[in-house]
Design a protein around this motif. Sequence first.
Motif, short mmCIF file in Angstrom:
data_model
loop_
_atom_site.label_atom_id
_atom_site.label_comp_id
_atom_site.label_asym_id
_atom_site.label_seq_id
_atom_site.Cartn_x
_atom_site.Cartn_y
_atom_site.Cartn_z
N GLY A 252 40.12 37.32 41.70
CA GLY A 252 40.84 37.48 40.45
C GLY A 252 40.22 38.57 39.60
N ASN A 253 40.33 38.44 38.28
CA ASN A 253 39.83 39.45 37.37
C ASN A 253 38.50 39.08 36.72
N CYS A 254 37.85 38.02 37.20
CA CYS A 254 36.56 37.58 36.64
C CYS A 254 35.43 38.29 37.39
N ILE A 255 34.80 39.26 36.74
CA ILE A 255 33.80 40.11 37.36
C ILE A 255 32.40 39.63 37.02
N ASN A 256 31.57 39.48 38.03
CA ASN A 256 30.17 39.14 37.83
C ASN A 256 29.43 40.44 37.51
N THR A 257 29.06 40.62 36.24
CA THR A 257 28.40 41.86 35.83
C THR A 257 26.91 41.84 36.13
N THR A 258 26.37 40.70 36.51
CA THR A 258 24.96 40.58 36.86
C THR A 258 24.72 40.83 38.34
N ASN A 259 25.58 40.25 39.17
CA ASN A 259 25.45 40.35 40.63
C ASN A 259 26.86 40.44 41.22
N ALA A 260 27.31 41.66 41.49
CA ALA A 260 28.69 41.86 41.93
C ALA A 260 29.00 41.14 43.23
N ASP A 261 27.99 40.95 44.10
CA ASP A 261 28.24 40.28 45.38
C ASP A 261 28.56 38.79 45.19
N ASN A 262 28.09 38.21 44.13
CA ASN A 262 28.34 36.79 43.86
C ASN A 262 29.57 36.66 42.96
N TYR A 263 30.71 37.10 43.48
CA TYR A 263 31.93 37.09 42.67
C TYR A 263 32.48 35.67 42.53
N ALA A 264 33.33 35.50 41.53
CA ALA A 264 33.93 34.19 41.27
C ALA A 264 35.37 34.16 41.77
N PHE A 265 35.87 32.96 42.02
CA PHE A 265 37.29 32.76 42.28
C PHE A 265 37.98 32.41 40.96
N GLY A 266 39.30 32.59 40.93
CA GLY A 266 40.05 32.22 39.73
C GLY A 266 40.50 33.43 38.94
N TYR A 267 41.17 33.16 37.80
CA TYR A 267 41.77 34.22 37.01
C TYR A 267 41.77 33.83 35.54
N PHE A 268 41.56 34.83 34.68
CA PHE A 268 41.69 34.66 33.23
C PHE A 268 43.04 35.22 32.83
N ARG A 269 43.96 34.35 32.38
CA ARG A 269 45.28 34.80 31.98
C ARG A 269 45.58 34.27 30.57
N LEU A 270 46.42 35.02 29.86
CA LEU A 270 46.93 34.58 28.57
C LEU A 270 48.44 34.75 28.58
N THR A 271 49.17 33.68 28.33
CA THR A 271 50.62 33.72 28.41
C THR A 271 51.25 32.94 27.27
N GLN A 272 52.49 33.29 26.99
CA GLN A 272 53.34 32.44 26.18
C GLN A 272 54.26 31.70 27.14
N VAL A 273 54.59 30.44 26.85
CA VAL A 273 55.33 29.62 27.79
C VAL A 273 56.38 28.79 27.06
N VAL A 274 57.52 28.64 27.71
CA VAL A 274 58.56 27.71 27.26
C VAL A 274 58.59 26.56 28.25
N ARG A 275 58.50 25.34 27.73
CA ARG A 275 58.51 24.14 28.59
C ARG A 275 59.74 23.30 28.27
N THR A 276 60.43 22.88 29.33
CA THR A 276 61.61 22.05 29.17
C THR A 276 61.79 21.23 30.44
N SER A 277 62.86 20.47 30.52
CA SER A 277 63.17 19.69 31.72
C SER A 277 64.69 19.60 31.86
N TYR A 278 65.10 19.24 33.08
CA TYR A 278 66.52 19.10 33.36
C TYR A 278 66.73 17.91 34.30
N THR A 279 67.74 17.08 33.97
CA THR A 279 68.10 15.94 34.83
C THR A 279 69.45 16.22 35.49
N PHE A 280 69.47 16.15 36.82
CA PHE A 280 70.69 16.45 37.57
C PHE A 280 71.75 15.36 37.36
N GLN A 281 72.98 15.82 37.26
CA GLN A 281 74.11 14.91 37.05
C GLN A 281 74.77 14.56 38.39
#
Length: 281
Positions: A252-281
């Motif tokens: 991902g975009n998480c960079i180990n600035t101390t030891n580049a070989d020991n990189y991390a997994f995962g991602y730092f994201r910032l989003t806006q989100v709309v949450r809803t639901s739907y029930t089928f008829q």
Amino acid sequence: MKIYFKLTILFLTIVFTSCEDVIDVDVQTGPSRLVIEASLDWEKGTTGNNQTIKLSKSTPYYDTTTNTGVTNASVRVTNDNDNTEFVFTHQGNGEYTTTNFIPVIGQSYTLEVVHEGETYIANETLMPVVDIDGITQSIESGFDEEDLEVNVIFTDPEEQENYYLFKFHKQGDLLPVLEEGDDEFVNGNEITWWFEKEEDDETDKIEAFLPGDTVNIDFFGISESYSNYIGILIEQSWGAGLFSTTPVPLRGNCINTTNADNYAFGYFRLTQVVRTSYTFQ
């Protein structure tokens, strides 16, 4: 780190007698790495002040360890414009939380995680998302004309490039389904995004939507870089196909600035989100 497992092979002889051989296979695995789950999602209609970042350590595929939360890290997010710092406090289970985060659309933020003497840095911009204009159901848009699908209708802004992420989670299912896309060919138009659950032919288990089913829908506005990341992750999660590339560790975009070989997994994201639901008829 090594994992040993026993592989049992059955040999059939001409006279239909058999024997069983036990073979010890030395399987090499990679080093344990820091996993950073830093998804700061601002739900429309809320302040967005309450946010959580999860830290854990990766484990070998066959490892049954469940308690992998990282408890000795320092976590903070900084607004790159005015240098406001938001400190995330550990909750004793690998989760780090804050109640005073201030989300600003279009603003860039920097994540800093300090763990075992090493510093991980990531930078991302908080992306907006448009409102959902409507939700309908149909049977003609999907792959199977007999299966129900849900249709999410929204209008793409014409003045900017947009990248989207959908999370569909039928109530009662263990895991959600993620789908990502962009407005390259539909910029400025009304978009209908459909989602259908197909039957599992291998197990004969019916997975298609039925009347009365409810699906939770999360609609995110995401950055181009995160769209590229999550697109590869979704493709790898489908499994190997005839024309699929060989899965590789996805950084991902998480960079180990101390030891580049020991990189991390995962991602730092910032989003806006709309949450809803739907029930089928």
